[in-house]
Scaffold this motif. Structure first.
Motif, PDB file in Angstrom:
ATOM      1  N   SER A 113      24.293  23.906  35.926  1.00  0.00           N
ATOM      2  CA  SER A 113      24.463  24.090  34.476  1.00  0.00           C
ATOM      3  C   SER A 113      25.051  22.837  33.852  1.00  0.00           C
ATOM      4  CB  SER A 113      25.424  25.256  34.225  1.00  0.00           C
ATOM      5  OG  SER A 113      25.844  25.238  32.875  1.00  0.00           O
ATOM      6  N   HIS A 135      27.308  23.112  31.786  1.00  0.00           N
ATOM      7  CA  HIS A 135      28.714  23.527  31.613  1.00  0.00           C
ATOM      8  C   HIS A 135      29.409  23.545  32.964  1.00  0.00           C
ATOM      9  CE1 HIS A 135      26.657  25.767  28.152  1.00  0.00           C
ATOM     10  NE2 HIS A 135      27.303  24.743  27.629  1.00  0.00           N
ATOM     11  N   GLY A 173      31.187  27.177  33.160  1.00  0.00           N
ATOM     12  CA  GLY A 173      30.547  28.215  32.359  1.00  0.00           C
ATOM     13  C   GLY A 173      30.203  29.449  33.180  1.00  0.00           C
ATOM     14  N   CYS A 174      29.079  30.061  32.815  1.00  0.00           N
ATOM     15  CA  CYS A 174      28.679  31.337  33.443  1.00  0.00           C
ATOM     16  C   CYS A 174      28.208  31.139  34.881  1.00  0.00           C
ATOM     17  CB  CYS A 174      27.561  31.965  32.621  1.00  0.00           C
ATOM     18  SG  CYS A 174      28.029  32.296  30.922  1.00  0.00           S
ATOM     19  N   THR A 175      27.435  30.080  35.114  1.00  0.00           N
ATOM     20  CA  THR A 175      26.940  29.834  36.472  1.00  0.00           C
ATOM     21  C   THR A 175      28.118  29.574  37.397  1.00  0.00           C
ATOM     22  OG1 THR A 175      24.974  28.856  35.447  1.00  0.00           O
ATOM     23  CG2 THR A 175      25.282  28.445  37.801  1.00  0.00           C
ATOM     24  N   PRO A 230      21.637  28.099  35.234  1.00  0.00           N
ATOM     25  CA  PRO A 230      21.447  28.959  34.063  1.00  0.00           C
ATOM     26  C   PRO A 230      19.954  29.108  33.808  1.00  0.00           C
ATOM     27  CG  PRO A 230      22.024  26.747  33.349  1.00  0.00           C
ATOM     28  CD  PRO A 230      22.048  26.732  34.865  1.00  0.00           C
ATOM     29  N   VAL A 231      19.581  30.158  33.115  1.00  0.00           N
ATOM     30  CA  VAL A 231      18.178  30.333  32.717  1.00  0.00           C
ATOM     31  C   VAL A 231      17.975  29.631  31.384  1.00  0.00           C
ATOM     32  CG1 VAL A 231      16.420  32.015  32.038  1.00  0.00           C
ATOM     33  CG2 VAL A 231      17.931  32.497  33.987  1.00  0.00           C
ATOM     34  N   HIS A 232      17.061  28.675  31.368  1.00  0.00           N
ATOM     35  CA  HIS A 232      16.661  27.990  30.132  1.00  0.00           C
ATOM     36  C   HIS A 232      15.185  28.258  29.917  1.00  0.00           C
ATOM     37  CE1 HIS A 232      20.166  24.797  30.087  1.00  0.00           C
ATOM     38  NE2 HIS A 232      20.584  26.029  29.910  1.00  0.00           N
ATOM     39  N   TYR A 233      14.860  28.982  28.876  1.00  0.00           N
ATOM     40  CA  TYR A 233      13.467  29.344  28.582  1.00  0.00           C
ATOM     41  C   TYR A 233      12.772  29.957  29.797  1.00  0.00           C
ATOM     42  CZ  TYR A 233      14.140  27.220  24.087  1.00  0.00           C
ATOM     43  OH  TYR A 233      14.630  26.943  22.828  1.00  0.00           O
ATOM     44  N   ALA A 234      13.437  30.930  30.379  1.00  0.00           N
ATOM     45  CA  ALA A 234      12.885  31.707  31.502  1.00  0.00           C
ATOM     46  C   ALA A 234      12.564  30.858  32.725  1.00  0.00           C
ATOM     47  CB  ALA A 234      11.653  32.508  31.055  1.00  0.00           C
ATOM     48  N   ARG A 243      21.770  34.993  29.523  1.00  0.00           N
ATOM     49  CA  ARG A 243      22.284  35.918  28.523  1.00  0.00           C
ATOM     50  C   ARG A 243      21.555  37.248  28.656  1.00  0.00           C
ATOM     51  NH1 ARG A 243      21.167  38.008  23.800  1.00  0.00           N
ATOM     52  NH2 ARG A 243      19.108  37.087  23.699  1.00  0.00           N
ATOM     53  N   ARG A 244      20.203  37.172  28.821  1.00  0.00           N
ATOM     54  CA  ARG A 244      19.459  38.434  28.796  1.00  0.00           C
ATOM     55  C   ARG A 244      18.179  38.441  29.633  1.00  0.00           C
ATOM     56  NH1 ARG A 244      20.179  42.840  25.954  1.00  0.00           N
ATOM     57  NH2 ARG A 244      18.408  44.209  25.509  1.00  0.00           N
ATOM     58  N   GLY A 245      17.299  37.426  29.500  1.00  0.00           N
ATOM     59  CA  GLY A 245      15.970  37.535  30.126  1.00  0.00           C
ATOM     60  C   GLY A 245      15.569  36.282  30.889  1.00  0.00           C
ATOM     61  N   GLY A 297      25.347  37.273  30.912  1.00  0.00           N
ATOM     62  CA  GLY A 297      26.461  36.963  30.025  1.00  0.00           C
ATOM     63  C   GLY A 297      26.231  35.634  29.353  1.00  0.00           C
ATOM     64  N   ASN A 298      26.869  35.468  28.196  1.00  0.00           N
ATOM     65  CA  ASN A 298      26.744  34.205  27.461  1.00  0.00           C
ATOM     66  C   ASN A 298      28.019  33.388  27.570  1.00  0.00           C
ATOM     67  OD1 ASN A 298      24.683  32.900  26.139  1.00  0.00           O
ATOM     68  ND2 ASN A 298      25.503  33.357  24.100  1.00  0.00           N
TER      69      ASN A 298
HETATM   70  C1  LIG Z   1      18.129  25.569  26.255  1.00  0.00           C
HETATM   71  C2  LIG Z   1      18.600  26.969  26.561  1.00  0.00           C
HETATM   72  C3  LIG Z   1      17.664  27.954  26.838  1.00  0.00           C
HETATM   73  C4  LIG Z   1      18.065  29.240  27.155  1.00  0.00           C
HETATM   74  N1  LIG Z   1      17.116  30.175  27.492  1.00  0.00           N
HETATM   75  C5  LIG Z   1      17.503  31.413  27.839  1.00  0.00           C
HETATM   76  C6  LIG Z   1      16.540  32.376  28.263  1.00  0.00           C
HETATM   77  O1  LIG Z   1      15.352  32.117  28.397  1.00  0.00           O
HETATM   78  N2  LIG Z   1      16.994  33.625  28.578  1.00  0.00           N
HETATM   79  C7  LIG Z   1      18.325  33.966  28.473  1.00  0.00           C
HETATM   80  O2  LIG Z   1      18.658  35.102  28.749  1.00  0.00           O
HETATM   81  N3  LIG Z   1      19.259  33.062  28.122  1.00  0.00           N
HETATM   82  C8  LIG Z   1      18.879  31.798  27.804  1.00  0.00           C
HETATM   83  N4  LIG Z   1      19.844  30.855  27.481  1.00  0.00           N
HETATM   84  C9  LIG Z   1      21.266  31.239  27.559  1.00  0.00           C
HETATM   85  C10 LIG Z   1      21.868  30.871  28.927  1.00  0.00           C
HETATM   86  O3  LIG Z   1      21.005  31.139  29.984  1.00  0.00           O
HETATM   87  C11 LIG Z   1      23.139  31.660  29.187  1.00  0.00           C
HETATM   88  O4  LIG Z   1      24.040  31.477  28.150  1.00  0.00           O
HETATM   89  C12 LIG Z   1      23.761  31.249  30.513  1.00  0.00           C
HETATM   90  O5  LIG Z   1      24.547  32.269  30.982  1.00  0.00           O
HETATM   91  C13 LIG Z   1      24.612  29.983  30.375  1.00  0.00           C
HETATM   92  O6  LIG Z   1      25.143  29.633  31.650  1.00  0.00           O
HETATM   93  P1  LIG Z   1      26.132  28.380  31.786  1.00  0.00           P
HETATM   94  O7  LIG Z   1      27.376  28.715  31.026  1.00  0.00           O
HETATM   95  O8  LIG Z   1      26.396  28.242  33.258  1.00  0.00           O
HETATM   96  O9  LIG Z   1      25.402  27.203  31.227  1.00  0.00           O
HETATM   97  C14 LIG Z   1      19.452  29.569  27.174  1.00  0.00           C
HETATM   98  C15 LIG Z   1      20.410  28.566  26.882  1.00  0.00           C
HETATM   99  C16 LIG Z   1      19.981  27.284  26.591  1.00  0.00           C
HETATM  100  C17 LIG Z   1      21.019  26.213  26.312  1.00  0.00           C
END
Ligand SMILES: Cc1cc2nc3c(=O)[nH]c(=O)nc-3n(C[C@H](O)[C@H](O)[C@H](O)COP(=O)(O)O)c2cc1C
Length: 216
Positions: free
Chosen positions: A17, A19, A22-24, A93-97, A130-132, A163-164
């Motif tokens: 991540s 972060h 962060g969440c990861t 973290p999930v970024h755009y699935a 966060r969700r998907g 979680g966010n």
């Molecule tokens: C560029 C970007 C894309 C993201 N895409 C998704 C997504 O596809 N699905 C989702 O549930 N959350 C998405 N998120 C939210 C993060 O996956 C979520 O907040 C995650 O827990 C953050 O982890 P971190 O604190 O370790 O970075 C996205 C965040 C960013 C910055």
């Protein structure tokens, strides 16, 4: 403590991540605490928040075992440390699935240049969203381990937390259970591997590599 080859067994937990805490990280930290309870050391390795280049396919790692790209040396730092670790958890973290862009670049390059360092070492991935998009990300992460012949360590319900924010992750009780299951399964597998080494169980016989590129 699990002592193998005269040293305590260690697992590297990679935080992919941007972060650092962060969440990861929160999910990996739950794994770290449970590994400690199992007598296994761990280190959280953060890939940082600077851009990580993709593989430029120069092929020089085939000669050197290192990545030629020096502008983002989390790849070479990982390769330098990898021999000391018995197992790996790759968190993203999930970024755009999908996995984060930096994490995809990091994974491509460590596996292309350092796959031999990872051979037969157990691996698991952790996805934070966060969700998907978690199961799609879980699938893409697992592909690296199969190609490097790393036994894949399962959690109970795939390997994800929701979680966010770190606080929200700490409220995902089922996700946290899964993180602890990964850690306990990893510890169990490392004990088996250690027992097999001590009993003299040989590594799998190597097959001669063939590459056919689908032209015949
Ligand atoms: C560029 C970007 C894309 C993201 N895409 C998704 C997504 O596809 N699905 C989702 O549930 N959350 C998405 N998120 C939210 C993060 O996956 C979520 O907040 C995650 O827990 C953050 O982890 P971190 O604190 O370790 O970075 C996205 C965040 C960013 C910055």
């Amino acid at each position: 403590m699990i002592i193998s080859g005269g040293r305590i067994m260690k697992v590297m937990l990679v935080n992919g991540s941007p972060h650092e805490k962060g969440c990861t990280y929160t999910a990996l930290n739950e794994i770290s605490k449970t590994l400690k309870d199992e007598g296994i050391e761990s280190t959280i390795f953060w890939i940082g928040n600077k851009p990580v280049s993709g593989c430029i396919a120069c092929g020089s790692c085939r000669e050197t075992g290192r990545c030629a790209i020096k502008t983002d040396d989390c790849v070479n730092s990982f390769l330098d440390a990898a021999d000391e670790y018995d197992g790996f958890v790759f968190g993203t973290p999930v970024h755009y699935a999908s996995a984060s862009g930096n994490m995809v670049s990091f994974m491509d390059r460590i596996f292309f240049s350092g796959g031999r360092k990872l051979y037969l070492k157990p691996a698991a991935s952790v996805e934070s969203a966060r969700r998907g998009g978690t199961t799609a990300t879980f699938d893409m992460m697992n592909k690296y381990y199969f190609l490097a012949q790393m036994p894949v360590i399962p959690g109970g319900y795939w390997n994800m937390v929701h979680g966010n924010t770190p606080d929200e992750v700490m409220q995902d009780k089922e996700g946290l259970v899964n993180m602890r299951v990964i850690a306990r399964n990893m510890a169990w597998f490392l004990r088996i591997k250690d027992a097999a080494d001590k009993a003299g169980v040989p590594l799998p016989k190597a097959e001669k590599h063939e590459q056919t590129n689908f032209i015949r």
